[in-house]
Write an enzyme that holds these catalytic residues in place. Structure first.
Site, PDB file in Angstrom:
ATOM      1  N   LYS A   1      27.034  24.763  29.230  1.00 21.29           N
ATOM      2  CA  LYS A   1      25.385  24.456  29.582  1.00 21.29           C
ATOM      3  C   LYS A   1      24.271  25.537  29.291  1.00 21.29           C
ATOM      4  CE  LYS A   1      27.588  22.156  33.274  1.00 21.29           C
ATOM      5  NZ  LYS A   1      27.618  22.022  34.932  1.00 21.29           N
TER       6      LYS A   1
ATOM      7  N   HIS B   1      41.010  46.664  23.986  1.00 18.29           N
ATOM      8  CA  HIS B   1      41.875  45.839  24.824  1.00 18.29           C
ATOM      9  C   HIS B   1      42.807  46.866  25.572  1.00 18.29           C
ATOM     10  CE1 HIS B   1      44.538  42.709  26.133  1.00 18.29           C
ATOM     11  NE2 HIS B   1      44.832  42.395  24.830  1.00 18.29           N
TER      12      HIS B   1
ATOM     13  N   ARG C   1      49.038  35.464  26.008  1.00 22.65           N
ATOM     14  CA  ARG C   1      49.629  36.519  26.748  1.00 22.65           C
ATOM     15  C   ARG C   1      48.906  37.257  27.905  1.00 22.65           C
ATOM     16  NH1 ARG C   1      51.936  35.505  22.151  1.00 22.65           N
ATOM     17  NH2 ARG C   1      49.687  35.122  21.694  1.00 22.65           N
TER      18      ARG C   1
END
Ligand code: CP
Length: 334
Positions: free
Chosen positions: A105, A155, A77
């Site tokens: 890496k 969030h 989402r």
């Protein structure tokens, strides 16, 4: 009064003040926002909803701006709606995920950020497992940074889209009883939700088994229950949170079926809430664990409205952080 040429040209939606902006470089969390800033984002998102209902879902508001999405954790989402939001505003977007980046890496977050910064992006959107990752990026880069979830810390855009959805259905936050239940401890969004809803005037009630409640959560000014039933009494909004087994969420129950039997939102439990209560879930849902399918898909559910509002809220945040977006765009283009 003369018509604003930016509105007339469709650069920004009708009635939207071209000079509104957040007076900050980054959106890292809700904790640092004041209620007026939250309302500014919600009101701006309200204007942007209409663009997604047009046949041609695109305005030139952020033409010439570039937005880079850095997703170091999975997302459906948030990532998709940030991409759609940026594209609907005509920004150039690029998405990078951990598995296809040089992180595999061994490159550090700061080195990644410095290299991205060297390409002169305007806004960076980041999701990362490390609480504080967005702040590290914001301190390192001159581009604006939007936190799309940093571990179990904040969030903010999820909390804002949830608030917009609640406002759509309930009108006002004053005195609303909002129950959030489930895996509070590992939730990406719950702290942002608590800050956001309390700043807007709602009463926040948490319900979870003790193992799913972080120590000291009461200090955030919430009512806490260890059973779902008493929390649901008289609720206006019921928000389910997913059990996050992948983050070490330990069920303390023999099985997910047992958890559902004791803590799942089914129709009988939902009947304890107000008759017009709405049911929310930030997704992804575990059907039959924290929520029954007939509740998730039932008449009280506004779960897909949350997803639609995610695009409008993210358009608003991109616009407001791009710095009086349209005004700057027009000046630069002239
Ligand atoms: N609600 C939410 O953040 O969903 P995603 O993990 O799919 O982005």
């Amino acid at each position: 009064m003369m018509a604003d040429p930016q509105v007339a040209d469709g650069v920004i939606p009708e009635d939207l003040d071209a000079h509104r902006a957040l007076r900050r470089k980054d959106l890292l969390g809700i904790e640092d926002l004041d209620p007026d800033e939250i309302r500014l984002i919600l009101d701006t998102a309200e204007h942007f909803k209409e663009i997604s209902r047009r046949a041609i879902k695109k305005v030139p508001t952020l033409r010439g701006k570039s937005v880079i999405n850095l997703f170091f954790e999975p997302s459906t989402r948030t990532r998709t709606s940030f991409e759609i939001a940026a594209k609907r505003l005509s920004a150039d977007t690029q998405s990078i995920s951990a598995s296809t980046s040089a992180v595999v890496k061994g490159e550090t977050l700061i080195d990644t950020a410095r290299n991205i910064e060297a390409m002169f992006p305007d806004l960076l959107v980041i999701r990362h497992a490390f609480p504080g990752a967005a702040k590290v990026l914001a301190d390192t880069c001159s581009a604006g940074v939007i936190n799309a979830g940093d571990g179990a810390h904040e969030h903010p855009t999820q909390a804002l889209l949830d608030a917009l959805t609640i406002r759509d259905h309930k009108g006002d936050f004053d005195g609303l009883r909002v129950v959030i239940f489930g895996d509070i401890a590992h939730s990406r969004v719950v702290r942002s939700s608590i800050h956001c809803l309390r700043k807007l005037g709602a009463e926040v009630v948490l319900a979870a088994p003790p193992t799913f409640l972080p120590k000291g959560i009461e200090q955030m000014g919430v009512e806490v229950h260890h059973r779902l039933e008493p929390a649901l009494e008289g609720a206006d909004v019921v928000m389910a949170l997913r059990v996050q087994l992948e983050r070490g969420g330990k069920l303390s129950f023999p099985s997910t079926q047992e958890y559902f039997r004791l803590f799942g939102l089914n129709r009988e439990r939902l009947a304890l809430a107000k008759e017009d209560a709405i049911v929310m879930h930030p997704g992804p849902m575990n059907r039959g664990v924290e929520i029954a399918s007939d509740v998730a898909d039932g008449p009280s559910s506004v779960i897909l409205d949350q997803v639609s509002n995610g695009v409008a809220v993210r358009m608003a945040v991109l616009y407001l952080l791009a710095g009086s977006g349209a005004a700057k765009h027009v000046e630069t283009a002239a």
